[in-house]
Design a protein around this motif. Structure first.
Motif, PDB file in Angstrom:
ATOM      1  N   ALA A  47       0.838  -1.208   0.000  1.00 47.47           N
ATOM      2  CA  ALA A  47       0.000   0.000   0.000  1.00 47.47           C
ATOM      3  C   ALA A  47       0.871   1.255   0.000  1.00 47.47           C
ATOM      4  N   THR A  48       1.922   1.241   0.819  1.00 47.68           N
ATOM      5  CA  THR A  48       2.849   2.380   0.874  1.00 47.68           C
ATOM      6  C   THR A  48       3.495   2.609  -0.480  1.00 47.68           C
ATOM      7  N   LEU A  49       3.898   1.514  -1.093  1.00 52.13           N
ATOM      8  CA  LEU A  49       4.592   1.587  -2.376  1.00 52.13           C
ATOM      9  C   LEU A  49       3.698   2.195  -3.464  1.00 52.13           C
TER      10      LEU A  49
ATOM     11  N   ILE B  58      -0.033  -7.911   0.413  1.00 54.83           N
ATOM     12  CA  ILE B  58      -0.755  -6.868  -0.335  1.00 54.83           C
ATOM     13  C   ILE B  58      -1.086  -5.701   0.577  1.00 54.83           C
ATOM     14  N   GLY B  59      -1.447  -6.027   1.813  1.00 57.47           N
ATOM     15  CA  GLY B  59      -1.765  -4.954   2.762  1.00 57.47           C
ATOM     16  C   GLY B  59      -3.200  -4.502   2.625  1.00 57.47           C
ATOM     17  N   ASN B  60      -3.449  -3.329   3.146  1.00 53.66           N
ATOM     18  CA  ASN B  60      -4.811  -2.819   3.217  1.00 53.66           C
ATOM     19  C   ASN B  60      -5.254  -2.237   1.879  1.00 53.66           C
ATOM     20  N   ILE B  61      -5.934  -3.076   1.104  1.00 56.06           N
ATOM     21  CA  ILE B  61      -6.305  -2.646  -0.240  1.00 56.06           C
ATOM     22  C   ILE B  61      -7.454  -1.631  -0.197  1.00 56.06           C
ATOM     23  N   GLU B  62      -8.295  -1.775   0.820  1.00 54.87           N
ATOM     24  CA  GLU B  62      -9.427  -0.842   0.921  1.00 54.87           C
ATOM     25  C   GLU B  62      -8.940   0.588   1.076  1.00 54.87           C
ATOM     26  N   GLU B  63      -7.879   0.677   1.830  1.00 56.61           N
ATOM     27  CA  GLU B  63      -7.281   1.993   2.042  1.00 56.61           C
ATOM     28  C   GLU B  63      -6.812   2.581   0.723  1.00 56.61           C
ATOM     29  N   LEU B  64      -6.177   1.734  -0.063  1.00 61.96           N
ATOM     30  CA  LEU B  64      -5.648   2.176  -1.353  1.00 61.96           C
ATOM     31  C   LEU B  64      -6.788   2.570  -2.288  1.00 61.96           C
ATOM     32  N   ILE B  65      -7.867   1.798  -2.255  1.00 61.50           N
ATOM     33  CA  ILE B  65      -9.011   2.105  -3.119  1.00 61.50           C
ATOM     34  C   ILE B  65      -9.617   3.447  -2.739  1.00 61.50           C
ATOM     35  N   SER B  66      -9.812   3.628  -1.442  1.00 59.94           N
ATOM     36  CA  SER B  66     -10.407   4.890  -0.992  1.00 59.94           C
ATOM     37  C   SER B  66      -9.468   6.049  -1.302  1.00 59.94           C
ATOM     38  N   LEU B  67      -8.189   5.749  -1.267  1.00 57.60           N
ATOM     39  CA  LEU B  67      -7.184   6.763  -1.586  1.00 57.60           C
ATOM     40  C   LEU B  67      -7.317   7.215  -3.042  1.00 57.60           C
ATOM     41  N   CYS B  68      -7.567   6.228  -3.923  1.00 56.82           N
ATOM     42  CA  CYS B  68      -7.748   6.558  -5.331  1.00 56.82           C
ATOM     43  C   CYS B  68      -8.981   7.423  -5.525  1.00 56.82           C
ATOM     44  N   ASN B  69     -10.012   7.129  -4.741  1.00 54.96           N
ATOM     45  CA  ASN B  69     -11.227   7.934  -4.835  1.00 54.96           C
ATOM     46  C   ASN B  69     -10.944   9.372  -4.440  1.00 54.96           C
ATOM     47  N   ILE B  70     -10.174   9.512  -3.353  1.00 56.54           N
ATOM     48  CA  ILE B  70      -9.834  10.851  -2.909  1.00 56.54           C
ATOM     49  C   ILE B  70      -9.020  11.554  -3.978  1.00 56.54           C
ATOM     50  N   ASP B  71      -8.115  10.773  -4.589  1.00 51.62           N
ATOM     51  CA  ASP B  71      -7.265  11.374  -5.604  1.00 51.62           C
ATOM     52  C   ASP B  71      -8.069  11.914  -6.765  1.00 51.62           C
ATOM     53  N   THR B  72      -9.070  11.125  -7.211  1.00 52.17           N
ATOM     54  CA  THR B  72      -9.876  11.623  -8.320  1.00 52.17           C
ATOM     55  C   THR B  72     -10.686  12.826  -7.851  1.00 52.17           C
ATOM     56  N   ASP B  73     -11.155  12.714  -6.627  1.00 50.68           N
ATOM     57  CA  ASP B  73     -11.837  13.832  -5.971  1.00 50.68           C
ATOM     58  C   ASP B  73     -11.002  15.084  -6.043  1.00 50.68           C
ATOM     59  N   ARG B  74      -9.779  14.871  -5.641  1.00 44.16           N
ATOM     60  CA  ARG B  74      -8.857  16.002  -5.545  1.00 44.16           C
ATOM     61  C   ARG B  74      -8.570  16.554  -6.941  1.00 44.16           C
ATOM     62  N   ASN B  75      -8.408  15.624  -7.898  1.00 45.27           N
ATOM     63  CA  ASN B  75      -8.113  16.075  -9.256  1.00 45.27           C
ATOM     64  C   ASN B  75      -9.250  16.876  -9.832  1.00 45.27           C
ATOM     65  N   ASN B  76     -10.471  16.385  -9.571  1.00 41.65           N
ATOM     66  CA  ASN B  76     -11.614  17.023 -10.206  1.00 41.65           C
ATOM     67  C   ASN B  76     -11.979  18.329  -9.536  1.00 41.65           C
ATOM     68  N   TYR B  77     -11.851  18.330  -8.239  1.00 41.36           N
ATOM     69  CA  TYR B  77     -12.511  19.405  -7.535  1.00 41.36           C
ATOM     70  C   TYR B  77     -11.604  20.138  -6.572  1.00 41.36           C
ATOM     71  N   TYR B  78     -10.823  19.364  -5.826  1.00 43.88           N
ATOM     72  CA  TYR B  78     -10.070  20.006  -4.761  1.00 43.88           C
ATOM     73  C   TYR B  78      -8.580  20.024  -5.022  1.00 43.88           C
ATOM     74  N   SER B  79      -8.224  20.085  -6.281  1.00 42.10           N
ATOM     75  CA  SER B  79      -6.806  20.165  -6.554  1.00 42.10           C
ATOM     76  C   SER B  79      -6.261  21.437  -5.923  1.00 42.10           C
ATOM     77  N   GLU B  80      -5.105  21.284  -5.366  1.00 42.61           N
ATOM     78  CA  GLU B  80      -4.469  22.418  -4.691  1.00 42.61           C
ATOM     79  C   GLU B  80      -4.282  23.575  -5.665  1.00 42.61           C
ATOM     80  N   GLU B  81      -3.918  23.210  -6.908  1.00 38.01           N
ATOM     81  CA  GLU B  81      -3.682  24.258  -7.902  1.00 38.01           C
ATOM     82  C   GLU B  81      -4.962  24.991  -8.258  1.00 38.01           C
ATOM     83  N   THR B  82      -6.049  24.203  -8.497  1.00 34.62           N
ATOM     84  CA  THR B  82      -7.286  24.886  -8.894  1.00 34.62           C
ATOM     85  C   THR B  82      -7.784  25.762  -7.766  1.00 34.62           C
ATOM     86  N   LEU B  83      -7.655  25.248  -6.533  1.00 35.19           N
ATOM     87  CA  LEU B  83      -8.072  26.058  -5.397  1.00 35.19           C
ATOM     88  C   LEU B  83      -7.283  27.355  -5.356  1.00 35.19           C
ATOM     89  N   ASN B  84      -5.976  27.213  -5.512  1.00 41.89           N
ATOM     90  CA  ASN B  84      -5.136  28.398  -5.454  1.00 41.89           C
ATOM     91  C   ASN B  84      -5.332  29.287  -6.669  1.00 41.89           C
TER      92      ASN B  84
END
Lengths: 117, 321
Positions: A47-49, B58-84
């Motif tokens: 996950a970290t990777l 593999i580790g915590n895959i759910e975390e990674l999935i939710s992370l991807c969701n946040i990332d798309t979230d961030r890209n679409n709407y809350y990107s630091e650049e667009t905010l700034n």
């Protein structure tokens, strides 16, 4: 060891960029190479990777492509960009400065202990 | 055995959103896990042992999935650049407006002189609103370090955490309170002037002094409280991400280094020149006209000018890119 593993985690980006400086690589190979260097003392979680890959790709430090190995297995390879090389150099410099400072701080503590005893 | 891994991955990614990014991530991790599995097999481990071991890593895959969701979230709407970017436009506009406002607020004094209380009061109101506006717009900009920390803390996904929206809301609220507080601060001497105006004497009555004191005390308390609340808010987020103090120190040092490099010496020289000029005008003007209070506005204007210079340089940097 908890401090060590935390420091490793804190420098994941630098470590990955350093690995990619040598040659293009994929997730498992990078992870294996890190484990080899550390002699199994510490293992980077997948996950970290992948989190680091995403972050670095977003920052434009690395880019990825799907490649075929001679064995026929499809793999997602990562390659370092010129921006990534710059970033790696900067991170390395930052780390060296931090290392020096912490070294000094830690030594002060042991010195004082020695004086008190 | 390939099938068993495949099935395992299908169930792992069952709840994942159906996006290209997600299927690529799934394939990537699957292939890497397959590599590990084959490696373990070639080391002489049994099929079952290899499967269990490979999957465990593999580790915590759910975390990674939710992370991807946040990332798309961030890209679409809350990107630091667009905010700034959004904030930058507003920022420039507001600062320009507030500077014009500050300067025009001085017109009544220029027209009627400082002996007409009416002119002073209007000027003070103008300056108060303008500086509030100015501070609000300056604070609109997001510190990238703090922003990434908030994003990171959302990633950790444990306990009570703030979302980016919460963070933005909280920041806006703090900003408004701070701006209004400072405006009120500047307005607070108005009763002094007003009472002096009514009684046509230079010394205000005890009542007005008391009211003024209370007003200033309340405003200070409000500003102080929001500042403390903001500090705690950031601290909570920071502690969530960096649990060990040693790593925290390295991070802080890195941040400090980055900020230090950001403000170039060139801009600092401008700051010094502007403030020296302001101090010069303050002293000379004060000696000549004896209007020390009115002239202290000089420093506010100097502050605004330094901000504008900074803004200008940043704009030049952006244009260069």
């Amino acid at each position: 060891m908890s401090v060590t593993s935390d420091l490793i985690r804190g420098n994941t980006d630098t470590i990955i960029l350093g690995q990619l400086l040598v040659h293009d690589s994929y997730g498992y190979e990078i992870n294996k190479s890190i484990s080899n260097i550390l002699g199994g003392l510490y293992e980077l979680k997948e996950a970290t990777l992948y989190t680091a890959f995403k972050r670095l790709e977003e920052a434009g430090y690395i880019s990825s492509y799907w490649g075929d190995e001679t064995t026929g297995a499809r793999r997602k390879y990562y390659t370092i960009t010129p921006l990534g090389r710059q970033a790696h150099a900067r991170m390395l410099e930052e780390w060296n400065t931090s290392k020096e400072i912490i070294d000094k701080l830690v030594n002060i503590v042991t010195d004082e202990k020695g004086a008190n005893l | 055995m390939n099938e068993r891994l495949k099935q395992y991955f299908d169930s792992l990614f069952e709840d994942a959103p159906d996006t290209k990014e997600m299927s690529e991530l799934k394939e990537e991790i699957f292939l890497n896990t397959l590599d590990r599995y084959n490696d373990l097999l070639s080391q002489g481990k049994s099929k079952d042992a290899s499967f269990t071991q490979a999957v465990a890593r593999i580790g915590n895959i759910e975390e990674l999935i939710s992370l991807c969701n946040i990332d798309t979230d961030r890209n679409n709407y809350y990107s630091e650049e667009t905010l700034n970017e959004n904030n930058k436009k507003r920022n420039t506009l507001l600062i320009t407006a507030s500077v014009i406002y500050i300067l025009s607020a001085l017109i009544p004094i220029a027209l009627y002189g400082t002996n007409v209380m009416f002119a002073i009061i209007i000027s003070i109101f103008g300056i108060a609103i303008a500086s509030g506006l100015c501070i609000y717009s300056i604070n609109l900009k997001i510190d990238p370090e703090t922003f990434s920390r908030v994003i990171d803390s959302k990633k950790t996904d444990n306990g009570e955490e703030y979302s980016v929206e919460d963070f933005e809301k909280k920041r806006r609220f703090n900003n408004i309170v701070l701006s209004v507080g400072i405006s009120l601060f500047i307005i607070s001497p108005v009763p002094f002037f007003f009472s002096a105006y009514l009684h046509e004497k230079s010394q205000p009555g005890a009542g007005t002094v008391m009211i003024n004191g209370n007003v200033i005390a309340i405003i200070t308390a409000i500003i102080f409280c929001t500042a403390v609340a903001a500090e705690m808010f950031y601290k909570v987020n920071k502690l969530d991400i960096r649990r060990f103090s040693s790593s925290d120190m390295v991070e802080d040092f890195k941040t400090w280094n980055r900020i230090k490099n950001k403000v170039s010496g060139f801009i600092r020289i401008f700051d010094v020149i502007v403030f020296l000029a302001a101090a010069f005008i303050y002293v000379i003007g004060g000696i000549k006209t004896n209007e020390w209070i009115v002239l202290s506005i000089n420093f506010l204007i100097a502050f605004v000018i330094t901000r504008i210079i900074r803004q200008f340089f940043e704009l030049a940097k952006v244009l260069k890119k």
